[in-house]
Design a protein around this motif. Structure first.
Motif, PDB file in Angstrom:
ATOM      1  N   CYS A 125       0.097  -1.299  -0.095  1.00 52.89           N
ATOM      2  CA  CYS A 125       0.155  -0.079   0.151  1.00 52.89           C
ATOM      3  C   CYS A 125       0.753   0.932  -0.366  1.00 52.89           C
ATOM      4  N   ALA A 126       0.671   2.155  -0.629  1.00 51.96           N
ATOM      5  CA  ALA A 126       1.119   3.872  -0.430  1.00 51.96           C
ATOM      6  C   ALA A 126      -0.008   4.685  -0.302  1.00 51.96           C
ATOM      7  N   ALA A 127       0.579   6.177   0.226  1.00 53.27           N
ATOM      8  CA  ALA A 127      -0.375   6.923   0.426  1.00 53.27           C
ATOM      9  C   ALA A 127      -0.650   7.121  -0.761  1.00 53.27           C
ATOM     10  N   VAL A 128      -0.277   7.437  -1.181  1.00 56.88           N
ATOM     11  CA  VAL A 128      -0.316   8.768  -2.864  1.00 56.88           C
ATOM     12  C   VAL A 128       0.698   8.087  -4.040  1.00 56.88           C
ATOM     13  N   ASP A 129       0.128   8.387  -4.819  1.00 56.83           N
ATOM     14  CA  ASP A 129       0.485   7.301  -6.503  1.00 56.83           C
ATOM     15  C   ASP A 129       1.545   7.738  -7.591  1.00 56.83           C
ATOM     16  N   GLY A 130       3.121   6.731  -7.205  1.00 55.78           N
ATOM     17  CA  GLY A 130       4.029   7.699  -7.476  1.00 55.78           C
ATOM     18  C   GLY A 130       5.188   6.740  -6.912  1.00 55.78           C
ATOM     19  N   SER A 131       4.268   6.078  -5.788  1.00 54.12           N
ATOM     20  CA  SER A 131       5.354   5.818  -4.873  1.00 54.12           C
ATOM     21  C   SER A 131       6.215   4.683  -4.953  1.00 54.12           C
ATOM     22  N   GLY A 132       5.769   3.655  -5.553  1.00 62.19           N
ATOM     23  CA  GLY A 132       6.288   2.735  -6.366  1.00 62.19           C
ATOM     24  C   GLY A 132       5.811   1.769  -5.461  1.00 62.19           C
ATOM     25  N   ALA A 133       4.194   1.406  -5.200  1.00 54.91           N
ATOM     26  CA  ALA A 133       4.484   0.135  -3.918  1.00 54.91           C
ATOM     27  C   ALA A 133       4.007  -1.149  -5.219  1.00 54.91           C
ATOM     28  N   THR A 134       3.813  -0.744  -6.210  1.00 53.64           N
ATOM     29  CA  THR A 134       3.918  -1.845  -7.333  1.00 53.64           C
ATOM     30  C   THR A 134       5.477  -2.394  -8.123  1.00 53.64           C
ATOM     31  N   TYR A 135       6.248  -1.090  -7.876  1.00 56.07           N
ATOM     32  CA  TYR A 135       7.541  -2.083  -8.067  1.00 56.07           C
ATOM     33  C   TYR A 135       8.129  -2.818  -7.183  1.00 56.07           C
ATOM     34  N   ILE A 136       7.950  -1.808  -5.936  1.00 48.52           N
ATOM     35  CA  ILE A 136       8.417  -3.343  -4.447  1.00 48.52           C
ATOM     36  C   ILE A 136       7.804  -4.231  -4.777  1.00 48.52           C
ATOM     37  N   ALA A 137       6.604  -4.665  -5.123  1.00 49.13           N
ATOM     38  CA  ALA A 137       5.029  -5.945  -4.214  1.00 49.13           C
ATOM     39  C   ALA A 137       5.919  -6.592  -6.151  1.00 49.13           C
ATOM     40  N   HIS A 264      10.809  12.159  -1.142  1.00 50.42           N
ATOM     41  CA  HIS A 264      10.316  13.299  -2.120  1.00 50.42           C
ATOM     42  C   HIS A 264       8.703  13.607  -2.828  1.00 50.42           C
ATOM     43  N   MET A 265       7.988  12.205  -2.502  1.00 58.34           N
ATOM     44  CA  MET A 265       6.934  12.226  -3.035  1.00 58.34           C
ATOM     45  C   MET A 265       5.518  11.523  -2.026  1.00 58.34           C
ATOM     46  N   ALA A 266       6.146  11.683  -0.676  1.00 55.21           N
ATOM     47  CA  ALA A 266       5.383  12.077   0.432  1.00 55.21           C
ATOM     48  C   ALA A 266       5.662  12.383   1.237  1.00 55.21           C
ATOM     49  N   TYR A 267       4.164  13.198   1.340  1.00 55.28           N
ATOM     50  CA  TYR A 267       4.911  14.025   3.013  1.00 55.28           C
ATOM     51  C   TYR A 267       4.477  12.944   4.202  1.00 55.28           C
ATOM     52  N   VAL A 268       5.188  13.232   4.509  1.00 53.36           N
ATOM     53  CA  VAL A 268       5.381  12.632   6.422  1.00 53.36           C
ATOM     54  C   VAL A 268       3.882  12.276   7.271  1.00 53.36           C
ATOM     55  N   SER A 288       7.304  -1.013   6.850  1.00 56.04           N
ATOM     56  CA  SER A 288       6.855  -0.063   5.913  1.00 56.04           C
ATOM     57  C   SER A 288       8.735   0.246   5.361  1.00 56.04           C
ATOM     58  N   VAL A 289       8.816   0.315   3.732  1.00 60.31           N
ATOM     59  CA  VAL A 289       9.916   0.842   2.896  1.00 60.31           C
ATOM     60  C   VAL A 289       9.874   2.585   2.201  1.00 60.31           C
ATOM     61  N   LEU A 290      10.865   2.200   2.143  1.00 64.45           N
ATOM     62  CA  LEU A 290      11.660   3.836   1.652  1.00 64.45           C
ATOM     63  C   LEU A 290      12.127   3.942   0.713  1.00 64.45           C
ATOM     64  N   ASN A 291      10.786   4.232  -0.652  1.00 65.22           N
ATOM     65  CA  ASN A 291      11.764   3.517  -2.244  1.00 65.22           C
ATOM     66  C   ASN A 291      12.330   5.421  -2.500  1.00 65.22           C
ATOM     67  N   GLU A 292      13.839   4.746  -3.340  1.00 62.89           N
ATOM     68  CA  GLU A 292      13.840   6.110  -3.835  1.00 62.89           C
ATOM     69  C   GLU A 292      14.518   5.564  -5.763  1.00 62.89           C
ATOM     70  N   TYR A 293      13.509   4.280  -5.552  1.00 66.06           N
ATOM     71  CA  TYR A 293      14.013   4.254  -7.355  1.00 66.06           C
ATOM     72  C   TYR A 293      14.046   5.331  -8.191  1.00 66.06           C
ATOM     73  N   GLN A 294      14.798   5.314  -9.297  1.00 64.89           N
ATOM     74  CA  GLN A 294      14.375   6.417 -10.613  1.00 64.89           C
ATOM     75  C   GLN A 294      13.514   5.912 -11.711  1.00 64.89           C
TER      76      GLN A 294
END
Length: 294
Positions: A125-137, A264-268, A288-294
């Motif tokens: 799950c992610a709070a905002v689109d573009g967080s990379g949930a699909t990439y991680i899954a 830089h995508m989702a606020y705390v 939780s995962v902090l994702n920084e993929y490019q």
């Protein structure tokens, strides 16, 4: 939404778009007028198309058995990737890179703290689109399959699915929505087996209206129960919670969630709100995962 309402929603689909109905038409077991009557009977009763046809004595059980055999042959031929997997699957495309190494570390933690505790599924799950949930899954599912776990990756993002493109699967082919809309009688019928060794994929399937209602229905719950008996672990990709409540529905049913945020995508505050929503949905946050993929 109740199972009956889910069935009645699917009953609005024209007979020619329901696979078993299409085959019965093509074989001559039903006429166009018969199919119309069956569709109306489905809307009233919530029966599957084939059962409605038998109930009206417009088709025999033998007609349905022959049609289903043809349909199963068609699906067996179609449920295979049509292209190579995406380079976003870094555990395959760049196995020695830092991102793949981070995924493997996540895998180790999931095995020790989640699978090792006897748990069989989790929602990403992610709070905002573009967080990379699909990439991680997708990468986590591939990584788990690499060490011998019989893994199922489910695309429960019915609004903006990407799992199909990552694994070279035809986006117009059958998937989760086919099962939820009663176009397949069991979820196994729309799973792409062994897309990679030990990894099967259940894509989202064709677009549908009101995905939240389908994911809230008894049919989705029943399908999850079925697939969890067949796999060591099932990973569910979900849409961002700032766009819909779908992820909360899925995570609440499964009971466990992995939260993904991107720098830089989702606020705390966004992530804190997501955590509160998951807890309210009775989903345990396993990490939780902090994702920084490019």
């Amino acid at each position: 939404m109740s199972e009956t309402n889910s069935d009645m929603l699917a009953a609005d689909v024209p007979a020619a778009l329901v696979p078993i109905g299409d085959v019965l038409l093509q074989t001559g077991a039903l006429s166009d007028e018969d199919a119309r009557r069956v569709a109306e009977h489905r809307a009233r009763t919530g029966l599957d198309f084939d059962r409605a046809a038998i109930d009206l004595a417009l088709a025999t059980p033998e007609d349905v058995a022959r049609a289903r055999a043809q349909l199963e042959g068609r699906l067996a031929l179609s449920l295979a990737p049509t292209a190579d997997v995406s380079e976003e699957l870094v555990v395959l495309s760049d196995p020695n890179g830092t991102q793949a190494e981070a995924i493997r570390l996540l895998r180790t933690q999931i095995i020790a703290q989640h699978i090792g505790a006897g748990r069989r599924a989790l929602a990403v799950c992610a709070a905002v689109d573009g967080s990379g949930a699909t990439y991680i899954a997708a990468n986590l599912a591939a990584a788990l399959s690499q060490v011998g776990f019989k893994t199922l990756l489910v695309d429960a993002n019915l609004r903006n699915p990407r799992i199909d493109s990552m694994f070279g699967i035809d986006p117009s082919g059958p998937g989760l929505t086919s099962y939820l809309a009663l176009e397949a009688n069991r979820p196994e019928r729309v799973i792409y087996p062994d897309v990679l060794p030990n990894l099967s994929v259940l894509p989202s399937g064709p677009p549908v209206g009101r995905p939240q209602e389908l994911l809230s229905g008894a049919r989705f719950r029943a399908g999850v129960d079925i697939v969890l008996r067949e796999f060591d672990i099932a990973i569910f990709d979900t849409p961002a919670t700032n766009e819909s409540a779908d992820a909360l529905t899925v995570a609440g049913l499964i009971g466990y969630a992995l939260v993904v945020a991107r720098r830089h995508m989702a606020y705390v505050k966004d992530v804190q709100t997501l955590a509160q929503q998951l807890l309210a949905a009775r989903a345990t946050i396993i990490g939780s995962v902090l994702n920084e993929y490019q």
